[in-house]
Design an enzyme around this catalytic site. Sequence first.
Site, PDB file in Angstrom:
ATOM      1  N   ARG A 128      -1.463  -0.583  -8.703  1.00 23.73           N
ATOM      2  CA  ARG A 128      -2.922  -0.222  -8.240  1.00 23.73           C
ATOM      3  C   ARG A 128      -3.146   1.095  -8.459  1.00 23.73           C
ATOM      4  NH1 ARG A 128      -3.830  -1.034  -2.773  1.00 23.73           N
ATOM      5  NH2 ARG A 128      -3.823  -3.373  -2.741  1.00 23.73           N
TER       6      ARG A 128
ATOM      7  N   ASP B 247       0.846  -1.149   0.029  1.00 20.27           N
ATOM      8  CA  ASP B 247       0.161  -0.119   0.100  1.00 20.27           C
ATOM      9  C   ASP B 247       0.801   1.157  -0.029  1.00 20.27           C
ATOM     10  OD1 ASP B 247      -2.487  -1.334   0.081  1.00 20.27           O
ATOM     11  OD2 ASP B 247      -2.583  -1.283   2.197  1.00 20.27           O
TER      12      ASP B 247
ATOM     13  N   ARG C 193     -12.117   6.447  10.077  1.00 16.78           N
ATOM     14  CA  ARG C 193     -11.160   7.309   9.005  1.00 16.78           C
ATOM     15  C   ARG C 193     -11.792   7.146   7.579  1.00 16.78           C
ATOM     16  NH1 ARG C 193      -6.840   4.432   9.669  1.00 16.78           N
ATOM     17  NH2 ARG C 193      -6.798   3.508   7.499  1.00 16.78           N
TER      18      ARG C 193
END
Length: 294
Positions: A173, A122, A275
């Site tokens: 991604r 990520d 969040r």
Amino acid sequence: MVGSVLRPDSYNRPFMIPPIANNFVAGEDPSTAIEHVTSCNSDGVDGILNLLGEHYSKRPPADADTQAYIDLIAALAAADVGGCVSVKPSQIGLDVGVDVFEENLASIVEAGQQHDRFVWIDMEDHTTTDVTLDAFETHAIGTDGDVGLCVQANLKRTREDIERLAELPGKIRFVKGAYDEPAEIAHKSKEAVNTAYKELLEFAFREFDDGIAVGSHDPAMIDHAAELHAEYGTDYEVQMLMGVREAAQRELAADGVPTYQYIPYGDKWMSYFYRRLRERKENALFAFRAIVGK
């Protein structure tokens, strides 16, 4: 209203997460998360599991979550389900030290190689971009493409970054980006981010060889990717969050588009859920629609 809304039986999970968050988090333990992946697989959707946690300032929790990912990869392989993992650099030691992050990521990637499981890295806020790109490059070359990296369209630097990434094996991604970055380095308006996203996809479909992941719930972006695939023939997949447009996920999979659901799990679900709702107004709208079943 919330209490009267039920998800399909295959998605009801017996744990003490409130009904709203229950739509977006696959339980607190890996076995329950893998059960959710199995349910997704029955609809033709593969899973990307993410153990919730980030920004550890001490090494012990970073090492513990690293081992949890290693165990999870083995469990996914043992269960023979269509799933992989996605890790956050700050979760596995980046805030402790670059060397800690690199050591722990290498252990997770090695486990992925041992069990034939893909590992996604990520992307977090802009201060971590360079070290994350470097780590991806190392493992993309070392594994011949068995790792993937997330890039964010809201960052103005991303076009230059993907020109570098186009020469590497592995998947990329593309997401719009959720971090509140400074205006001097990031597009701030929705229109500017959407334009950047489309332009990044156009470059990637034209120049990439090893596959593209469209990490978006936006039908316009997904349709644009389909048009680019028809034009260039580049392989691609669509990735969406658990709990967001799940009917669309199943429809895409039924139409033959490789589709993945990003599936968070773990006991840190509360901070993740709130969040997500704070990051963008669209997320709150998606959450509302998911809850009421529209």
